[in-house]
Scaffold this active site. Structure first.
Site, PDB file in Angstrom:
ATOM      1  N   LEU A  63       0.826  -1.222   0.000  1.00 24.02           N
ATOM      2  CA  LEU A  63       0.000   0.000   0.000  1.00 24.02           C
ATOM      3  C   LEU A  63       0.858   1.270   0.000  1.00 24.02           C
ATOM      4  CD1 LEU A  63      -2.978  -0.888   2.400  1.00 24.02           C
ATOM      5  CD2 LEU A  63      -2.995  -0.775  -0.096  1.00 24.02           C
ATOM      6  N   ASN A  94       7.338  -3.014   3.813  1.00 22.42           N
ATOM      7  CA  ASN A  94       8.438  -2.217   3.233  1.00 22.42           C
ATOM      8  C   ASN A  94       8.009  -0.785   2.906  1.00 22.42           C
ATOM      9  OD1 ASN A  94       6.859  -3.057   1.071  1.00 22.42           O
ATOM     10  ND2 ASN A  94       8.567  -3.376  -0.312  1.00 22.42           N
ATOM     11  N   HIS A 179      10.064 -14.105   1.295  1.00 19.63           N
ATOM     12  CA  HIS A 179      10.408 -13.800  -0.099  1.00 19.63           C
ATOM     13  C   HIS A 179      11.678 -14.593  -0.373  1.00 19.63           C
ATOM     14  CE1 HIS A 179      11.569 -10.586  -3.259  1.00 19.63           C
ATOM     15  NE2 HIS A 179      12.635 -11.340  -3.127  1.00 19.63           N
ATOM     16  N   ASP A 307       0.461  -9.454  -5.084  1.00 19.68           N
ATOM     17  CA  ASP A 307       1.753  -8.755  -4.992  1.00 19.68           C
ATOM     18  C   ASP A 307       1.617  -7.366  -5.640  1.00 19.68           C
ATOM     19  OD1 ASP A 307       4.344  -8.074  -4.425  1.00 19.68           O
ATOM     20  OD2 ASP A 307       5.273  -9.513  -5.791  1.00 19.68           O
TER      21      ASP A 307
HETATM   22 ZN   LIG Z   1       8.504 -10.290  -2.667  1.00 15.41          ZN
END
Ligand SMILES: [Zn+2]
Length: 437
Positions: A63, A94, A179, A307
């Site tokens: 977001l 992040n 990830h 994603d």
């Molecule tokens: Zn990722």
């Protein structure tokens, strides 16, 4: 209100039948045939020919707020979600500052409470600053409302740190979303490692840079007996490892994106290395895409996650090598996923399960179901309407989509969050002026 005579699809209860859905005070009151006759005073919406299903749960959304409001905000991102039929988003950590403290978690939750139009479930960083060195304030963030931990954007490089994260996370009942990328193997890479990229002089990102970390995570999960969720699986070798893990009873779950299900490196090639096709993990080869689709069918892949990675034009409209990774995906996810399913002979219920009850289960949230007593997060969908993707019309600030100009089948007509109408399509059958809160 009553949604009348829609085809009600609820994968959690294996429901697929035409009936009415009555909503009272933000919850589903009852479902069944002929409710309008029993409750003639209720406002009703004719849904004949349309599908009614639980609002989608996106386990992987960026977001961008706080810190990157020029790319997306909680308001614009949740509007895009509503328009895409997504009523719950798990937003990645992040941001700037990183969501690694209770204060940032509270900021996101309060902002979402005030401005968000769908439900926002923050994901906390596993490590401080996503640096992979010291654990973040996991307990305090949990108290402040995080639903999972992830350093997404980066792998947790140090296996000992991952071990500590998993041990802590299990104590707080939080899933860890990893990830998977070996940064040494992928260093300098910009696209899938294959002949075309090499010919163009671009450094490749081999599949093994993902799978080698998937293997590590599976083994740690097995050893500790703790759940790991693998983010955006992109290749056959990873799928094969996860299949093996599930056969052993190792508590691993995973997700795939609509773009990895829909595109391959051939599409990137045909685009002339258009930065809109640049994504991490990169688009792989046809055999990988086929393996991902088969894995959905077999239950090896649990979730379809957007994603959603919105970017400003400047980050994308540059040379391929330096362009930002990511696709603005909230508004195209469902029709793309259904299209892939349709071509592969997967039922709409199976696709919907990967976007409702399964991601809700991974996150441990009571969402993604359509039955009496549940929160009335619902979508009314026209499976027949075709439309053309036009990023200028996206509610998201991110116009970065490789699907520009694609003709898709199926359009969201209405989205309800806690019984409240938050999105109504411009071409709706009820003659109501369209809006997106
Ligand atoms: Zn990722």
């Amino acid at each position: 209100m009553i949604l009348k005579e829609g085809r009600v699809l609820d994968p959690a209860s294996a429901t697929d039948e035409v009936m009415d859905v009555q909503i009272t005070e933000g919850k589903i009151e009852r479902t069944g045939p002929g409710l309008c006759d029993h409750f003639p005073d209720e406002e009703s919406f004719d849904c004949s020919g349309l599908w009614v299903f639980p609002g989608l749960v996106d386990i992987h959304t960026h977001l961008r707020e706080p810190g990157y409001e020029y790319k997306e905000t909680i308001l614009t991102g949740t509007r895009a979600a509503a328009a895409g039929g997504i009523t719950s988003v798990a937003c990645m950590a992040n941001t700037l500052p990183v969501n690694d403290t209770a204060a940032v978690t509270r900021f996101i939750r309060e902002k979402a409470e005030k401005e968000g139009i769908v439900e926002v479930f923050p994901v906390g960083a596993a490590t401080q600053g996503l640096k992979g060195e010291q654990l973040a304030e996991i307990g305090f963030m949990k108290e402040a409302g995080i639903v999972a931990l992830s350093d997404d954007g980066f792998p947790i490089r140090d296996a000992e740190i991952l071990r500590l994260t998993l041990e802590y996370a299990s104590r707080f009942n939080l899933p860890v979303i990893d990830h998977c990328e070996d940064l040494d193997l992928s260093r300098g890479g910009v696209a899938n490692e294959c002949a075309t990229g090499t010919r163009l002089g671009m450094k490749g990102i081999p599949c093994v840079s993902e799978s080698v970390v998937v293997a590590r995570d599976i083994l740690l999960s097995q050893w500790l007996g703790v759940h790991v969720h693998i983010a955006h699986v992109s290749c056959r070798s990873s799928v094969n490892l996860i299949r093996w893990a599930k056969e052993q009873g190792i508590p691993v779950t995973c997700e795939v994106t609509p773009h990895h299900l829909s595109l391959t490196v051939e599409d990137l090639d045909a685009s002339g290395y258009d930065p809109r096709f640049k994504v991490n993990p990169p688009l792989r080869e046809a055999e990988d895409r086929e393996a991902l689709i088969l894995a959905l069918k077999e239950g090896v892949i649990d979730c379809i996650a957007t994603d959603h990675a919105p970017h400003d034009a400047q980050s994308k409209m540059v040379e391929f090598q330096i362009a930002a990774n990511g696709i603005s995906g909230l508004e195209t996810a469902l029709p793309l996923a259904l299209q892939v399913g349709n071509k592969a002979g997967l039922s709409p219920s199976l696709i919907l399960s990967k976007m409702t009850v399964e991601p809700a289960r991974v996150l441990g949230i009571e969402r993604g179901r359509l039955s009496p007593g549940k929160v009335a997060n619902l979508v009314v969908f026209d499976p027949h309407e075709t439309w053309t993707v036009d990023s200028k019309r996206f509610f998201s600030k991110g116009k970065n989509t490789p699907f520009e100009g694609w003709t898709l089948n199926g359009r969201i007509k209405m989205t309800l969050v806690k019984g409240e109408m938050v999105f109504l399509d411009e071409n709706n059958p009820w003659g109501i002026p369209p809006f997106c809160l």
